[in-house]
Write a protein that holds these residues in place. Structure first.
Motif, short mmCIF file in Angstrom:
data_model
loop_
_atom_site.label_atom_id
_atom_site.label_comp_id
_atom_site.label_asym_id
_atom_site.label_seq_id
_atom_site.Cartn_x
_atom_site.Cartn_y
_atom_site.Cartn_z
N PRO A 225 0.82 -1.22 0.00
CA PRO A 225 0.00 0.00 0.00
C PRO A 225 0.85 1.27 0.00
O PRO A 225 0.54 2.24 -0.72
CB PRO A 225 -0.83 -0.13 1.28
CG PRO A 225 -0.91 -1.61 1.52
CD PRO A 225 0.42 -2.14 1.10
N GLY A 226 1.92 1.28 0.82
CA GLY A 226 2.81 2.44 0.84
C GLY A 226 3.52 2.63 -0.49
O GLY A 226 3.74 3.76 -0.95
N LEU B 284 2.35 1.77 -3.45
CA LEU B 284 1.37 2.30 -4.41
C LEU B 284 1.13 3.79 -4.17
O LEU B 284 0.99 4.57 -5.12
CB LEU B 284 0.07 1.52 -4.31
CG LEU B 284 0.16 0.06 -4.81
CD1 LEU B 284 -1.11 -0.69 -4.47
CD2 LEU B 284 0.40 0.04 -6.32
N ARG B 285 1.08 4.20 -2.90
CA ARG B 285 0.90 5.62 -2.61
C ARG B 285 2.09 6.44 -3.11
O ARG B 285 1.93 7.52 -3.68
CB ARG B 285 0.71 5.84 -1.10
CG ARG B 285 -0.66 5.44 -0.58
CD ARG B 285 -0.89 5.99 0.82
NE ARG B 285 0.09 5.48 1.77
CZ ARG B 285 -0.04 4.34 2.45
NH1 ARG B 285 -1.13 3.58 2.27
NH2 ARG B 285 0.88 3.95 3.30
N ALA B 286 3.31 5.90 -2.87
CA ALA B 286 4.52 6.62 -3.30
C ALA B 286 4.53 6.81 -4.81
O ALA B 286 4.92 7.88 -5.31
CB ALA B 286 5.77 5.87 -2.84
N ALA C 46 1.88 6.84 -6.72
CA ALA C 46 0.77 7.72 -7.12
C ALA C 46 1.18 9.19 -6.93
O ALA C 46 0.78 10.06 -7.72
CB ALA C 46 -0.46 7.40 -6.30
N ASP C 47 2.01 9.43 -5.90
CA ASP C 47 2.42 10.80 -5.60
C ASP C 47 3.68 11.22 -6.36
O ASP C 47 3.92 12.42 -6.54
CB ASP C 47 2.69 10.95 -4.10
CG ASP C 47 1.42 10.74 -3.27
OD1 ASP C 47 0.32 10.91 -3.83
OD2 ASP C 47 1.54 10.39 -2.08
N ALA D 241 -3.28 0.15 -10.80
CA ALA D 241 -3.04 1.56 -10.43
C ALA D 241 -3.60 2.49 -11.50
O ALA D 241 -3.47 2.23 -12.70
CB ALA D 241 -1.54 1.79 -10.25
#
Length: 844
Positions: free
Chosen positions: A15-16, A18-20, A22-23, A48
């Motif tokens: 999850p982290g 994927l967030r990284a 995405a950002d 994603a």
């Protein structure tokens, strides 16, 4: 993508991750062996939003790992390789229109970027096992960063590794770091003591490995993974393990195995049996070897090293880094507590990280890729060494891949399309239709390890290897045995040769059509010469075992060489030695090819040299191929040619070879002395080093018209030296570092100068009567060292303090010498006595 329910440590950070992504567009992921990064991260990206249905490219440095990763991910998703998950490696393509996760090896990634810099249809590139620092991995990352910066700002790039300097990589990559826990149990590291003769590289080292394996099988459960540097060592240990146990299977794992053998090596042991897996460093990472609970590590690996002096890259056996040793040991702790047996002294200190290939291999492939890219201004983690890159570009010019300005030529474009190293691509591309099949066989043999074994392996005639391969193709087993060849090695080479033939459009690829005709004794060399034009070698007229290479170096044949007597060779492999390298593999070729295919390397020129025996200049007209002289004809030396040769002779022999007069030597000493005393005068440096460095300025004009060094006269040399001092400096020299000094007696006495010592004035003490203080020169800064002489010219006193001599020493000298020299004045008061250089007048 369907999940089979298995859990991996890396799942916790997905999850982290994927967030990284995405950002941001870049990420460095550190995950130890067994964390699951290779097979869990790519599927996690498929849904994603930023990926937008595009592909994920997973870069794997090794072919075995690429296949295994693709097969594992496909199995996880309940599909077959070539569907959602596929792979592309050299000579093998398992992808389709449905493929969204594509596992590629490093050279494949470079081609994808070069062919489509915008990477249409690709949303992310994952660089797995980046710590291995292969050349194409570094290049692929640098190209991807350039693409992202200039064409595809939305492209996601992820560096993944188990062991790397994460902080340094993150700074270079300008990306955040994310770390995953591993799935590892404690591993007990042991350094078993070696018995005499059983430590590497002693002859009995395979039996030292066997003892460690026996200990591992006895002390623990499960399988044993043994790390060895290469296939040759695997074979030796395999032989040493004969009879190790009825329930123990010994299997090999290396890059030359057939696909079925690789699958067998990666499979679990049969129930009730244990395995000993003999592996190269392909087993360090990415591959999952089920059942391993112990590791035996010889601590060595086969890595490429480039020698810039010879221009050769070879695989050297070297000590592994600490990071590699730790990663190898970690293989024993994936299932439970394990053991790692390190077969080197515990006191040995290993380098922290593996050296990047870019700093130690031949760079012609890199130089070709950079020429195709149009720029080498890339963001490198470690930039390519400038010297090695320049040497690589010169090789590409020899091969015709670059033009004189360093731009990519049409031949270079065809090399890139062929997807081979520049040397081998040149051999295939220059082969005519009759040579095409043979060229494919030849380059496959060049790429592979020598298939000849034992004494046959020392045969330096490359044609024997080709004959063995063709005999294997024709199923002439007796001929294969007589050649001393390894049938398994030949089978792998034949497979590679067939892949070359398919790539070149030869319909006979894989047909097993038997032996192709070799048109002549030079046919094989005629192919190789286009791959190794810098290794063309000509026999020396005076020594039939010695050769001059086109690159200017020397080579020699072994005493038992099969190539003895060949006037021309092209050298495929040699061993670097202090003087002449030893030829390991070569083939004769037709020298007429030099005129036909390398006319631009043939030059005519004048050569002017210094003949030490005659001490004169010799001139020749030469015709040469690179450094190989083909013809030499003596001609008269022209005046403009002679001067550089004479100056070269002086540089070789030293300044002592010139006709120095006493006056010239003294001038040098005076100038250097005054230069040190009065630097503000700006006098030239007359030291040996300075004069040798400036010969063109002061000596060359006086050598004009001369062809012999001894034609230079001493007076001319003095004049040449004096010409370096202008009028003002000459006047200052005569005033402040004079040749002689007028003493109170009215006579002039010479001053002696010496390097690094005070100037000396030798004078009879009677000539200095009335002089109170020591004379000084150098603008009053330097007192003369007075050698005071008796009337008979013998030294009485050495002093730089004349006043003290008169006051303290003179009375004693007078008492001692007055009786010996009664005809000379010995006044009680030397301060007021008249100075003289004569004896007392008769009757006084």
């Amino acid at each position: 993508m369907r999940d089979d329910g298995a859990r991996f440590p890396v799942d916790a950070i997905l999850p982290g991750l994927l967030r990284a992504l995405a950002d941001g567009t870049r990420l460095v992921l550190e995950a130890p062996p067994g964390a699951g990064k290779t097979t869990r991260v790519p599927p996690a990206l498929l849904d994603a939003d930023w990926l937008g249905g595009r592909k994920v490219l997973l870069l794997e440095p090794r072919r075995i790992a690429a296949r295994a990763a693709a097969e594992f991910m496909a199995a996880q998703g309940g599909s077959r390789v070539g569907g959602l998950v596929g792979y592309r490696i050299r000579f093998e393509n398992r992808v389709s229109a449905a493929t969204r996760i594509e596992v590629v090896t490093e050279g494949i990634l470079t081609r994808l970027i070069q062919d489509d810099p915008e990477l249409g249809g690709v949303g992310a590139i994952l660089f797995d096992e980046f710590h291995e620092r292969h050349l194409h991995g570094d290049l692929g990352a640098a190209l991807a960063l350039d693409v992202q910066a200039n064409l595809r700002p939305d492209l996601r790039l992820v560096i993944m590794s188990a062991t790397l300097d994460g902080e340094r990589v993150a700074r270079w990559f300008d990306a955040p770091r994310l770390a995953s826990e591993g799935r590892s149990h404690p591993v007990r590291v042991v350094h078993p003591p070696a018995r005499s003769g059983e430590a590497w590289p002693d002859r009995g080292w395979p039996f030292g490995v066997r003892r460690a394996i026996e200990t591992a099988l006895t002390d623990g459960e499960g399988d044993v993974l043994v790390f060895l540097p290469g296939k040759r060592e695997i074979e030796r240990v395999h032989a040493a393990l004969a009879g190790i146990g009825d329930a123990v299977d010994v299997v090999a794992l290396h890059g030359d195995l057939a696909l079925a053998e690789q699958h067998a090596a990666l499979s679990a042991a049969a129930p009730g049996r244990r395995r000993v897996v003999l592996a190269t460093n392909v087993a360090e990472s990415s591959l999952t070897l089920p059942g391993v609970r112990a590791v035996v590590d010889l601590g060595l690996a086969r890595e490429p090293r480039f020698d810039p002096n010879s221009g050769f890259t070879r695989l050297d056996t070297s000590v592994v880094s600490q990071a590699s040793a730790d990663q190898r040991a970690g293989r024993a702790g994936r299932l439970g507590p394990g053991h790692a047996y390190r077969l080197w002294p515990q006191s040995r200190r290993l380098e922290a990280e593996r050296r990047p290939e870019i700093t130690q291999v031949e760079l012609s492939q890199l130089a070709l890729e950079l020429a195709a890219w149009g720029s080498d201004a890339l963001r490198w983690l470690d930039p390519p060494p400038a010297g090695a890159l320049a040497q690589a570009r010169e090789l590409l010019r020899r091969l015709g891949a670059l033009d004189a300005d360093g731009r990519l030529a049409q031949v270079g474009r065809r090399m890139l399309a062929l997807g081979a190293t520049p040397r081998l691509a040149a051999a295939v591309l220059r082969a005519d239709a009759a040579q095409a099949a043979l060229a494919c066989d030849v380059v496959a043999l060049v790429e592979a390890r020598n298939p000849l074994r034992g004494d046959a392996g020392r045969n330096d005639d490359f044609r024997v290897r080709v004959a063995a391969l063709q005999a294997w193709r024709a199923r002439e087993q007796a001929r294969v045995r007589d050649a001393g060849a390894d049938p398994k090695a030949l089978a792998a080479i034949a497979q590679a040769a067939d892949a070359w033939r398919r790539r070149c459009g030869d319909p006979r690829a894989g047909s097993g059509s038997g032996r192709d005709a070799v048109a002549s004794a030079t046919a094989i060399g005629d192919v190789l010469v286009h791959a190794f034009p810098d290794r063309i070698a000509r026999q020396d007229p005076g020594n039939p075992r010695r050769y001059t290479l086109a690159n200017g170096r020397g080579a020699r044949l072994a005493d038992d060489s099969a190539l003895y007597g060949e006037p021309w060779l092209v050298v495929v492999d040699l061993r670097q030695e202090d003087r002449d390298s030893l030829v390991h593999a070569a083939a004769p070729f037709d020298p007429a090819l030099l005129e036909r295919d390398f006319a631009d390397r043939l030059v005519r020129e004048r050569s002017v040299t210094w003949n030490r025996d005659t001490r004169a200049v010799d001139a020749f007209e030469l015709r040469r191929f690179d450094a190989i002289v083909l013809e030499r004809r003596g001609v008269p030396a022209r005046p403009e040619d002679a001067v550089p040769a004479l100056l070269g002779a002086v540089r070789e022999l030293g300044l002592a070879a010139l006709p120095w007069s006493d006056h010239a030597r003294e001038l040098r000493l005076r100038v250097n002395a005054l230069r040190s005393w009065c630097p503000e005068l700006g006098l030239p440096d007359f030291s040996d080093a300075a004069l040798l460095a400036s010969l063109d300025e002061w000596l060359a004009p006086y050598l004009a018209g001369k062809r012999r060094l001894d034609a230079l006269q001493a007076a001319e040399l003095s004049e040449a030296l004096a010409s370096r001092i202008d009028f003002a400096q000459r006047r200052a020299l005569d005033e402040q570092a004079p040749v002689a000094l007028r003493v109170p007696s009215g006579m002039e006495r010479r001053i002696s100068y010496a390097d690094g010592a005070a100037p000396v004035l030798a004078v009879k003490l009677q000539e200095l009567f009335g002089l109170a203080d020591t004379p000084r020169i150098g603008g009053g800064r330097v007192p003369l060292t007075l050698h005071l002489l008796s009337p008979g010219g013998k030294p009485v006193q050495v002093t730089q303090d004349l006043r003290s001599f008169w006051e303290r020493t003179y009375p004693e000298v007078k008492k001692e010498l007055k009786g010996r020299y009664p005809k000379h004045p010995w006044p009680d008061d030397p301060w007021t006595a008249a100075p003289t250089h004569r004896a007392k007048p008769r009757g006084t």
